[in-house]
Design a protein around this motif. Structure first.
Motif, PDB file in Angstrom:
ATOM      1  N   ILE A  93      23.523  70.590  14.542  1.00 27.90           N
ATOM      2  CA  ILE A  93      23.614  68.991  14.008  1.00 27.90           C
ATOM      3  C   ILE A  93      23.172  69.546  12.626  1.00 27.90           C
ATOM      4  CG2 ILE A  93      22.783  67.011  14.991  1.00 27.90           C
ATOM      5  CD1 ILE A  93      22.918  67.924  17.991  1.00 27.90           C
ATOM      6  N   ASP A  94      22.052  69.788  12.190  1.00 27.55           N
ATOM      7  CA  ASP A  94      20.967  69.503  10.895  1.00 27.55           C
ATOM      8  C   ASP A  94      21.541  70.303  10.016  1.00 27.55           C
ATOM      9  OD1 ASP A  94      17.811  69.312   9.581  1.00 27.55           O
ATOM     10  OD2 ASP A  94      18.106  71.117   9.379  1.00 27.55           O
ATOM     11  N   MET A  95      22.542  71.055  10.617  1.00 30.91           N
ATOM     12  CA  MET A  95      23.274  71.769   9.083  1.00 30.91           C
ATOM     13  C   MET A  95      23.767  70.847   8.713  1.00 30.91           C
ATOM     14  SD  MET A  95      26.370  73.039   8.496  1.00 30.91           S
ATOM     15  CE  MET A  95      26.499  73.839   9.386  1.00 30.91           C
ATOM     16  N   TYR A  96      24.590  70.016   9.607  1.00 34.74           N
ATOM     17  CA  TYR A  96      26.278  69.257   9.186  1.00 34.74           C
ATOM     18  C   TYR A  96      25.520  68.062   8.616  1.00 34.74           C
ATOM     19  CZ  TYR A  96      29.709  72.148  11.299  1.00 34.74           C
ATOM     20  OH  TYR A  96      30.859  73.384  11.081  1.00 34.74           O
ATOM     21  N   ALA A  97      24.595  67.859   9.031  1.00 27.26           N
ATOM     22  CA  ALA A  97      23.777  66.068   8.733  1.00 27.26           C
ATOM     23  C   ALA A  97      23.410  66.612   7.027  1.00 27.26           C
ATOM     24  CB  ALA A  97      23.005  65.595   9.928  1.00 27.26           C
ATOM     25  N   LYS A  98      22.274  67.845   7.136  1.00 26.86           N
ATOM     26  CA  LYS A  98      22.222  67.787   6.147  1.00 26.86           C
ATOM     27  C   LYS A  98      23.316  68.456   4.275  1.00 26.86           C
ATOM     28  CE  LYS A  98      17.037  68.854   6.840  1.00 26.86           C
ATOM     29  NZ  LYS A  98      16.144  69.737   7.337  1.00 26.86           N
TER      30      LYS A  98
ATOM     31  N   ILE B 268      29.417  81.801  15.693  1.00 29.25           N
ATOM     32  CA  ILE B 268      28.307  81.201  16.790  1.00 29.25           C
ATOM     33  C   ILE B 268      29.347  81.055  17.797  1.00 29.25           C
ATOM     34  CG2 ILE B 268      27.250  79.544  17.583  1.00 29.25           C
ATOM     35  CD1 ILE B 268      26.081  78.817  15.123  1.00 29.25           C
ATOM     36  N   ILE B 269      30.537  80.611  18.230  1.00 35.15           N
ATOM     37  CA  ILE B 269      31.553  80.351  18.948  1.00 35.15           C
ATOM     38  C   ILE B 269      32.109  81.978  19.591  1.00 35.15           C
ATOM     39  CG2 ILE B 269      33.675  79.472  19.865  1.00 35.15           C
ATOM     40  CD1 ILE B 269      33.585  76.855  17.217  1.00 35.15           C
ATOM     41  N   ILE B 270      32.085  82.346  18.660  1.00 40.21           N
ATOM     42  CA  ILE B 270      33.077  83.970  19.377  1.00 40.21           C
ATOM     43  C   ILE B 270      31.470  84.623  20.128  1.00 40.21           C
ATOM     44  CG2 ILE B 270      33.531  86.001  17.802  1.00 40.21           C
ATOM     45  CD1 ILE B 270      34.648  85.018  15.056  1.00 40.21           C
ATOM     46  N   ASN B 271      30.873  84.589  18.876  1.00 41.85           N
ATOM     47  CA  ASN B 271      29.262  84.794  20.072  1.00 41.85           C
ATOM     48  C   ASN B 271      28.485  84.649  21.069  1.00 41.85           C
ATOM     49  OD1 ASN B 271      28.401  87.778  18.557  1.00 41.85           O
ATOM     50  ND2 ASN B 271      28.566  86.242  17.592  1.00 41.85           N
ATOM     51  N   GLY B 272      29.211  83.155  21.435  1.00 42.75           N
ATOM     52  CA  GLY B 272      29.320  82.248  23.069  1.00 42.75           C
ATOM     53  C   GLY B 272      27.356  81.966  22.570  1.00 42.75           C
ATOM     54  N   PHE B 273      28.046  81.080  21.463  1.00 44.80           N
ATOM     55  CA  PHE B 273      25.971  81.087  21.643  1.00 44.80           C
ATOM     56  C   PHE B 273      26.582  79.113  21.577  1.00 44.80           C
ATOM     57  CE2 PHE B 273      24.431  84.789  20.299  1.00 44.80           C
ATOM     58  CZ  PHE B 273      23.681  84.715  21.691  1.00 44.80           C
ATOM     59  N   GLN B 274      27.780  78.662  21.434  1.00 47.40           N
ATOM     60  CA  GLN B 274      27.758  76.968  21.233  1.00 47.40           C
ATOM     61  C   GLN B 274      27.226  76.115  22.300  1.00 47.40           C
ATOM     62  OE1 GLN B 274      30.147  79.527  22.401  1.00 47.40           O
ATOM     63  NE2 GLN B 274      32.167  78.572  23.351  1.00 47.40           N
ATOM     64  N   SER B 275      26.780  76.649  22.893  1.00 46.64           N
ATOM     65  CA  SER B 275      26.898  75.659  24.488  1.00 46.64           C
ATOM     66  C   SER B 275      24.820  75.922  24.360  1.00 46.64           C
ATOM     67  CB  SER B 275      26.807  76.366  25.894  1.00 46.64           C
ATOM     68  OG  SER B 275      28.138  76.006  26.106  1.00 46.64           O
ATOM     69  N   ASP B 276      24.167  76.634  23.700  1.00 46.04           N
ATOM     70  CA  ASP B 276      22.604  76.754  23.735  1.00 46.04           C
ATOM     71  C   ASP B 276      21.851  75.741  22.819  1.00 46.04           C
ATOM     72  OD1 ASP B 276      20.714  78.991  23.369  1.00 46.04           O
ATOM     73  OD2 ASP B 276      20.287  77.628  21.947  1.00 46.04           O
ATOM     74  N   VAL B 277      21.687  74.796  23.692  1.00 51.77           N
ATOM     75  CA  VAL B 277      20.962  73.798  22.983  1.00 51.77           C
ATOM     76  C   VAL B 277      20.314  73.951  22.044  1.00 51.77           C
ATOM     77  CG1 VAL B 277      18.960  73.937  23.988  1.00 51.77           C
ATOM     78  CG2 VAL B 277      19.646  71.082  24.003  1.00 51.77           C
TER      79      VAL B 277
ATOM     80  N   ALA C  67      29.790  68.057  16.520  1.00 52.32           N
ATOM     81  CA  ALA C  67      29.049  68.867  17.372  1.00 52.32           C
ATOM     82  C   ALA C  67      27.593  68.763  18.849  1.00 52.32           C
ATOM     83  CB  ALA C  67      27.354  69.847  16.607  1.00 52.32           C
ATOM     84  N   PHE C  68      26.952  67.711  18.869  1.00 52.49           N
ATOM     85  CA  PHE C  68      26.271  66.803  19.386  1.00 52.49           C
ATOM     86  C   PHE C  68      26.860  66.322  20.598  1.00 52.49           C
ATOM     87  CE2 PHE C  68      24.501  62.746  21.372  1.00 52.49           C
ATOM     88  CZ  PHE C  68      23.277  63.243  21.589  1.00 52.49           C
ATOM     89  N   ASN C  69      27.990  65.777  20.594  1.00 57.63           N
ATOM     90  CA  ASN C  69      28.863  65.168  21.513  1.00 57.63           C
ATOM     91  C   ASN C  69      29.548  67.273  22.704  1.00 57.63           C
ATOM     92  OD1 ASN C  69      29.084  62.672  20.826  1.00 57.63           O
ATOM     93  ND2 ASN C  69      30.602  62.657  19.698  1.00 57.63           N
ATOM     94  N   SER C  70      29.785  67.734  22.121  1.00 62.30           N
ATOM     95  CA  SER C  70      30.735  69.023  22.281  1.00 62.30           C
ATOM     96  C   SER C  70      28.721  69.423  23.109  1.00 62.30           C
ATOM     97  CB  SER C  70      30.550  70.310  21.305  1.00 62.30           C
ATOM     98  OG  SER C  70      30.152  70.658  21.106  1.00 62.30           O
ATOM     99  N   MET C  71      27.654  69.124  23.131  1.00 63.26           N
ATOM    100  CA  MET C  71      26.985  69.925  23.669  1.00 63.26           C
ATOM    101  C   MET C  71      26.563  69.521  25.117  1.00 63.26           C
ATOM    102  SD  MET C  71      23.317  69.477  20.692  1.00 63.26           S
ATOM    103  CE  MET C  71      22.252  70.551  22.125  1.00 63.26           C
ATOM    104  N   PRO C  72      27.076  70.508  26.051  1.00 59.36           N
ATOM    105  CA  PRO C  72      27.488  70.708  27.553  1.00 59.36           C
ATOM    106  C   PRO C  72      25.574  69.852  27.868  1.00 59.36           C
ATOM    107  CG  PRO C  72      27.141  73.217  26.751  1.00 59.36           C
ATOM    108  CD  PRO C  72      26.673  72.093  26.038  1.00 59.36           C
ATOM    109  N   GLY C  73      24.935  70.061  27.467  1.00 57.11           N
ATOM    110  CA  GLY C  73      23.164  69.944  28.110  1.00 57.11           C
ATOM    111  C   GLY C  73      22.543  69.001  26.195  1.00 57.11           C
TER     112      GLY C  73
END
Length: 746
Positions: free
Chosen positions: A416-421, A400-409, A431-437
């Motif tokens: 967030i859901d994956m790590y939590a579960k 996801i980071i390599i493909n540039g989707f890390q900022s996608d809400v 992951a939540f804190n790193s989200m720009p929006g």
């Protein structure tokens, strides 16, 4: 233009991924002709008469670095050459070369006109740099319909409906008349805002301008009215069109299908003088959306041509109805597959609990050279979340980071859901804190994550932060925060949020919210209060709510109430084995073996089968499954030997098997033997054998963890000095040093 120069030396973070707009390509078509016609005649540079021909060829071949050198070396460059270069930048999505040209023009003092400035607006828009596009536009002394429409269309494409409408009204105030492309671009903004008022106002403008008969505009009008919830207005526009073409027919059919009016859609479909593939797909889509799979299948079988879209719709339909094998067969038979079809099949696997198949398909998709988008990443993260495949989830996070989707809400919320579960609540928070929006979905994902991991106070704190941030919670957010209160015994907070939901946010409580409140009261031992709450509910309680109360009756050993509730449940859901099992558990704790036998007899008569306990564990990027008493595993002897060794050590440490969990009237020794081979214990033993000392073990179980396994796991963590996380049907249990994160409150 000077404002842009200030940005040239600054690294900007621009929105990326803007798609080609067919409307804008049509707008560019006349420019393309005028830009290339006289380049060779007017291009002069250092006495080289071939500069124009060379420059044109380089632009056509996308060799922009070389083309830019030609521009720099030329004494006199015509405006059409600059425009041609910008057109090549658009085709090659070369933002850098476009910026270089912009800086070159400003530095050289070349006097630009509206035509060239508009080309810059379009270039920046197509390269995804809205900030530069807007700056160029705002600095333009004169703007024509193409300039205005370029920016209006861009805002419309990125979903900024407010800017789209604001620009449209500014355009009108400036005295520039909109054209059919302008109207076709601004109407989706009304649809996105679901603003019927703006839509009708623009419809009046269209009528006055004489564009109501334009094929693109009338289709956009029909679509706008449908999405604004006025199918009647959409039909009026449709019925007034004198020369209906296939585009107009399709727009109306799709409109009816989208809101579930499939009968009206089918009536129009049958009346169409000529259908195209869009007509068939719109109709099939409507049937699939409504769950009318038989009708969709009949159309699919009779349609003259099938496309990737047609097959993908049917894959979705099959999967939604649980016919995964049919979906798989159709997918495998497709001669051509695109990203959407791959994603549909992956999603189908996830919806039907075939997580390993989803992960395998994701790997196949990559091998086929198909790059994942936000939808594909969200789908496969869901597979990792539900199977607790943490290591594979981490690998996908890297992609996801390599493909540039890390900022996608959307993707961020899935992370967030994956790590939590997977029980990694700290990683979920990172992951939540790193989200720009952040939107409602991302806030809710983190709150729910805290809830299932038993972090009630953290969930409540985050909910308050969400409210103060100005983001409004929705009904799912309230389910999450009520669940958090429930798992942590925060009764007062739970009552406060339940009341706030309707009073402060005008959200009508659903059965999920009522169920959470009954669970909250029941778990805390307030069974009479829970029963009173149910009696005062404005809606009729369903099976899930009674099941919640029955679980609390078991926890607090209230046999009388439990029996009453179980009888109601067996009437509502006579085929649900879970209700009979819970009642049997209540009887077992009281030693009422005759009553248990009666329950068994009832289940047999009604042909109700108990769902076997099943647990999953991921080791070396592979998920292994265990069922209670499993004897099929190749490491069977090692697993059972490990359990025997652990049992001896646990008893030496003070462990006493909780035989109340056994629903058979047998000797204590036999009961202990039955308890020894519960699925989560088998999975834990397998994990201990196949992972290095000290590594955490993560288990997922399909049922609620039993009291004996809960107690045993606490002892195991102390003996082996490892952390063990178990996600059962309700929540996470994080075991460490002989303690559980739930505090024995579950």
């Amino acid at each position: 233009m000077s404002t842009i120069l200030e940005f040239m030396g600054i690294k900007l973070h621009c929105v990326s991924g803007i798609n080609h707009s067919n409307k804008m390509l049509l707008l560019l078509q006349p420019m393309k002709i005028s830009c290339t016609a006289n380049i060779e005649e007017n291009f002069k540079g250092n006495g080289n008469a071939n500069n124009g021909s060379s420059f044109r060829r380089l632009c056509q071949e996308g060799r922009l670095k070389e083309a830019f050198l030609v521009l720099q070396q030329s004494d006199s460059v015509p405006a059409c050459a600059y425009a041609s270069f910008l057109h090549a930048c658009v085709n090659n999505r070369s933002l850098l070369q476009g910026k270089l040209l912009h800086a070159h023009i400003v530095q050289s003092g070349f006097k630009t006109d509206t035509f060239l400035e508009t080309k810059f607006v379009i270039m920046y828009v197509k390269c995804g740099c809205m900030e530069f596009a807007r700056n160029v536009f705002d600095e333009m002394p004169e703007r024509n319909v193409v300039s205005w429409t370029a920016l209006i269309s861009a805002y419309s494409r990125v979903g900024d409906a407010k800017q789209t409408l604001d620009l449209y009204y500014q355009m009108q105030s400036s005295g520039v008349s909109p054209n059919h492309f302008t109207f076709a671009s601004v109407l989706p903004g009304c649809a996105r805002l679901e603003s019927l008022e703006h839509g009708r106002r623009i419809h009046e403008d269209i009528t006055r301008s004489g564009f109501e008969s334009d094929v693109i505009v009338r289709s956009a009008l029909v679509d706008m009215y449908v999405k604004c919830g006025s199918i009647e207005d959409a039909r009026q526009v449709f019925d007034k069109i004198p020369d209906l073409d296939v585009v107009s027919w399709n727009a109306m059919i799709a409109g009816y299908a989208q809101i579930g009016h499939v009968d009206e859609a089918r009536e129009l479909f049958e009346k169409m003088p000529k259908r195209d593939i869009v007509s068939w797909n719109a109709m099939i889509s409507g049937y699939v959306r409504m769950g009318y799979l038989d009708e969709a299948e009949k159309l699919f079988q009779t349609m003259p041509d099938r496309t990737v879209v047609s097959c993908t719709l049917m894959i979705t339909g099959y999967a939604q109805k649980g016919h995964v094998d049919k979906a798989q067969k159709l997918f495998m038979s497709m001669p051509e597959k695109n990203l959407v079809s791959w994603t549909a099949m992956m999603t189908g696997y996830v919806q039907n609990g075939r997580f390993d198949d989803a992960l395998d398909l994701f790997r196949q998709m990559k091998l086929a050279g198909v790059r994942a988008d936000r939808g594909a990443f969200a789908s496969i993260l869901s597979a990792c979340a539900n199977s607790a495949a943490l290591e594979q989830g981490k690998e996908i996070h890297e992609e996801i980071i390599i493909n540039g989707f890390q900022s996608d809400v959307f993707v961020g919320s899935a992370l967030i859901d994956m790590y939590a579960k997977c029980g990694c609540i700290d990683d979920a928070r990172k992951a939540f804190n790193s989200m720009p929006g952040k939107n409602t979905v991302s806030w809710t994902a983190m709150i729910v994550g805290y809830a299932i991991n038993g972090c009630g106070k953290e969930a409540v704190e985050l909910f308050e932060q969400m409210r103060h941030s100005g983001t409004s919670p929705d009904h799912v957010t309230f389910v999450g925060v009520l669940s958090a209160c429930c798992h942590s015994g925060l009764v007062d907070d739970g009552w406060k949020y339940f009341i706030s939901m309707s009073q402060d946010y005008n959200i009508k409580p659903s059965m999920e919210h009522y169920c959470s409140m009954v669970d909250l009261l029941g778990r805390s031992g307030r069974l009479n209060e829970a029963q009173d709450f149910i009696n005062k509910m404005p809606v009729k309680p369903d099976a899930s709510l009674w099941a919640s109360l029955l679980g609390s009756c078991k926890t607090h050993n209230n046999i009388e109430l439990g029996q009453q509730v179980a009888e109601r449940l067996c009437q509502l859901e006579p085929k649900n084995a879970a209700h009979y099992v819970l009642l049997s558990n209540i009887y077992a704790m009281a030693g009422r073996w005759d009553d248990i036998e009666k329950v068994r007899k009832t289940m047999k008569e009604k042909k109700v089968k108990k769902k076997p306990g099943c647990s999953w564990i991921e080791v070396n990027n592979k998920v292994y499954t265990f069922i209670i008493g499993d004897r099929s595993h190749p490491q069977l002897q090692e697993i059972y030997a490990k359990l025997g060794s652990l049992s001896r050590q646990m008893k030496e440490a003070g462990y006493l098997p909780n035989t109340d969990c056994v629903l058979h009237d047998v000797e204590e020794e036999q009961k202990e033997d039955i308890l020894s081979y519960h699925s989560e214990k088998l999975a834990i033993a397998f994990g201990l054998i196949n992972t290095p000392p000290g590594r955490s073990i993560r288990i997922v179980k399909n049922l609620r963890v039993c009291a004996d396994c809960h107690s045993a796991t606490k002892f195991i963590t102390k003996i082996v000095a490892r952390e063990i996380s178990v996600r059962d049907a309700n929540r996470f249990h994080h075991f460490k040093d002989g303690q559980c994160s739930c505090g024995d409150y579950w």
